[in-house]
Structures are given as C-alpha cells and as structure tokens.
Design an enzyme around this catalytic site. Structure first.
Site, PDB file in Angstrom:
ATOM      1  N   LYS A  18       0.824  -1.222   0.000  1.00 50.42           N
ATOM      2  CA  LYS A  18       0.000   0.000   0.000  1.00 50.42           C
ATOM      3  C   LYS A  18       0.851   1.262   0.000  1.00 50.42           C
ATOM      4  O   LYS A  18       2.001   1.264   0.452  1.00 50.42           O
ATOM      5  CB  LYS A  18      -0.999  -0.044   1.159  1.00 50.42           C
ATOM      6  N   ARG A  23      -3.162 -10.128   4.895  1.00 52.02           N
ATOM      7  CA  ARG A  23      -3.581 -10.156   3.486  1.00 52.02           C
ATOM      8  C   ARG A  23      -2.433  -9.597   2.656  1.00 52.02           C
ATOM      9  O   ARG A  23      -2.137  -8.400   2.744  1.00 52.02           O
ATOM     10  CB  ARG A  23      -4.859  -9.328   3.319  1.00 52.02           C
TER      11      ARG A  23
HETATM   12  N1  HH2 Z   1      -7.339  -4.140   0.833  1.00 50.62           N
HETATM   13  C1  HH2 Z   1      -7.689  -4.147  -0.460  1.00 50.62           C
HETATM   14  C2  HH2 Z   1      -8.762  -4.936  -0.916  1.00 50.62           C
HETATM   15  N2  HH2 Z   1      -9.446  -5.739  -0.072  1.00 50.62           N
HETATM   16  N3  HH2 Z   1      -9.756  -6.603   2.107  1.00 50.62           N
HETATM   17  C3  HH2 Z   1      -9.415  -6.629   3.412  1.00 50.62           C
HETATM   18  N4  HH2 Z   1     -10.078  -7.444   4.261  1.00 50.62           N
HETATM   19  N5  HH2 Z   1      -8.393  -5.857   3.912  1.00 50.62           N
HETATM   20  C4  HH2 Z   1      -7.672  -5.015   3.107  1.00 50.62           C
HETATM   21  O1  HH2 Z   1      -6.764  -4.310   3.612  1.00 50.62           O
HETATM   22  C5  HH2 Z   1      -8.013  -4.951   1.709  1.00 50.62           C
HETATM   23  C6  HH2 Z   1      -9.083  -5.769   1.243  1.00 50.62           C
HETATM   24  C7  HH2 Z   1      -6.928  -3.299  -1.430  1.00 50.62           C
HETATM   25  O2  HH2 Z   1      -5.832  -3.976  -1.945  1.00 50.62           O
HETATM   26  P1  HH2 Z   1      -5.792  -4.738  -3.369  1.00 50.62           P
HETATM   27  O3  HH2 Z   1      -6.799  -5.835  -3.423  1.00 50.62           O
HETATM   28  O4  HH2 Z   1      -4.401  -5.182  -3.619  1.00 50.62           O
HETATM   29  O5  HH2 Z   1      -6.109  -3.624  -4.424  1.00 50.62           O
HETATM   30  P2  HH2 Z   1      -7.416  -3.245  -5.234  1.00 50.62           P
HETATM   31  O6  HH2 Z   1      -8.486  -2.910  -4.253  1.00 50.62           O
HETATM   32  O7  HH2 Z   1      -6.981  -2.060  -6.052  1.00 50.62           O
HETATM   33  O8  HH2 Z   1      -7.823  -4.425  -6.073  1.00 50.62           O
END
Ligand code: HH2
Length: 260
Positions: free
Chosen positions: A203, A239
């Site tokens: 992040k 995660r």
């Molecule tokens: N962060 C993201 C998405 N889902 N779910 C939980 N439980 N906790 C988190 O911190 C979290 C999440 C964002 O990260 P990412 O999936 O890599 O990116 P994007 O939302 O752009 O797909």
C-alpha cells in the site's frame, strides 16, 4: 491470505491476472507458497476506483473460481450478494467485504445461508473519495466502535461470531499516521474478541513512509516490515501479495517468539 486481483485496474497488480489462465496459475502458486486462503477479487477498491456491475465482476471471477475454488481454500473479495452467492456455490469458503455488510442488505443472508466465514473491514467514505480528508475523533476507538457494531449486526443476521474476523482497513480513508496507529494499537481491536486481519501489503503509505510523498504503492521489503509488525501486534491473518516472502519473514518472527 494471498491476494488475487482479477481486475484491469488494481493498484499494485492490475491487469496481470485478467486472463483466467494466468489467474488460475497465480492462485495455485500462492497456495503452494503457503497461503492458507486465496482472496479473489473482481473489483478494485483502490482510491479513486470506479464501481463495476455485479455481472462484470462475476464475469471476471467465475472462470477462475470454477477451477480453483474446490482445489484450494478461497475467499471472495466482494460487497455484492450476487457475486458472493455464485462464489460460495462454486466452493469459496469466505466472504471478504470491504463495506462490512453496508453496501448490499442481502449479503448477510447469503453468508449465513452458506455457513461461510466473513471478514468485516472498516472503511471511511467510499473508494472514489475516501482519501480526500479522513476525519476521526480517535482513529482506533472509532474503528473499534464501528467493527463492534458491524459484528453485532452480522451475528443478529445469523452469522455465527466464530466465523467472523475483523479488519481495520489499512488505507481505506486513513492517513499514513492513522494506518500506523491502527497497527500500533491493534490490542484495542483484538479486545473485541475476534481474529484480526491486516492488509498493509504494497500500500502507498509504505512508499510514503520511505520518503516518496506521491507513492502509489509500497515495495515488497516494506510490505514485509509491515506484515511482521502486524503479526507482532497480534494480527492472525495477513492479506498479502507476496506470499513466499511473507511466509519466510513470519516464520522467522514466529521462531523468535516460540518458547523452547
Ligand atoms: N485491501 C484491499 C482490498 N481488499 N480486504 C481486506 N479485508 N483488507 C484489506 O486491507 C483490503 C481488502 C486493497 O488492496 P488490493 O486488493 O491489492 O487492491 P485493489 O483494491 O486495487 O484491487
């Protein structure tokens, strides 16, 4: 928890796993590297992301889930009951909802009906605007109060408490310092009595802490530092995008803590 984004626009891996074949291969790799569960998402929630329809989201994840959801433990990262229902029918075991059951009133019933696990995450605002001006009286108490209320709501809707974990939502309407404070004072969230999940992996706060005020992502080594810190403060689900590296880092941190 290994992250698999089947999206064209996720902040750190957007576009890499849009083709089902590449996504399936990556899911297997994450499981092989030591992920206890693979979190499959078809909608980006990065700051500024535009929402997608349930049909579009389902289109993105179905081909992948059809192959992997009975092969490895899978969580579906969605806020939509239609997407969750299909994913659970295809064999997913957990629903990871970044809106903590606020976006779709039918989602709780779908989770309860399938006996699925549930992750309730805190977010202030919505992805389009959440980083504009996050405001809290006290970020940790506010997040804890929110998660306590959402936990009560989920249990009232028939989801057993033993199936629920909580997540402070790193980067979802929080400044760099607020993200750090949430990890530093994770004991306040642990006092709610449920396992806590932390997603700091790659992040932008990590890149900002390292001196780039315009960072959009964080590096792998920075993510490992955050994962170890979250683990040391009591998080039991991490995660992460880089499973092998994280498993190695956490194995060493756990070995130091293990009583002889
Ligand atoms: N962060 C993201 C998405 N889902 N779910 C939980 N439980 N906790 C988190 O911190 C979290 C999440 C964002 O990260 P990412 O999936 O890599 O990116 P994007 O939302 O752009 O797909």
């Amino acid at each position: 928890m290994g992250v698999l984004n089947v999206t064209p626009d996720s902040f750190s891996d957007g576009g890499r796993f849009v083709a089902a074949g590449a996504a399936i291969e990556h899911a297997r790799r994450l499981a092989h590297e030591g992920a206890a569960i693979v979190d499959v998402g078809g909608e980006s929630t990065r700051p500024g992301a535009a929402p997608v329809s349930a049909d579009e989201e389902l289109d993105r994840v179905s081909a992948v889930l059809e192959v992997i959801a009975r092969e490895i433990p899978v969580s579906i990262d969605t806020s939509k009951s239609a997407v969750a229902r299909s994913a659970l029918e295809l064999g997913a075991e957990m629903v990871n909802d970044v809106t903590a059951l606020r976006a779709d009133p039918e989602l709780a019933g779908v989770v309860a009906e399938h006996g699925a696990y549930l992750c309730l995450m805190h977010m202030q605002g919505e992805p389009r605007t959440m980083q504009v001006a996050p405001r809290y009286d006290d970020v940790v108490s506010d997040v804890a109060a929110f998660l306590a209320e959402r936990l009560e709501h989920a249990v009232a809707r028939g989801i057993p408490e033993a199936r629920i974990c909580l997540d402070p939502g790193i980067g979802f309407g929080k400044t760099v310092e607020q993200n750090l404070e949430l990890v530093r004072r994770l004991d306040v969230l642990l006092a709610l009595g449920r396992p806590v999940c932390v997603g700091f992996s790659r992040k932008s706060s990590l890149g900002r802490i390292l001196g780039d005020p315009d960072a959009k992502t964080g590096s792998v080594p920075a993510s490992l530092g955050a994962a170890v810190a979250a683990f040391e403060h009591g998080a039991s689900l991490l995660r992460v995008h880089d499973v092998r590296e994280t498993v190695e880092a956490l194995t060493i941190a756990a070995a130091v803590d293990a009583a002889p």
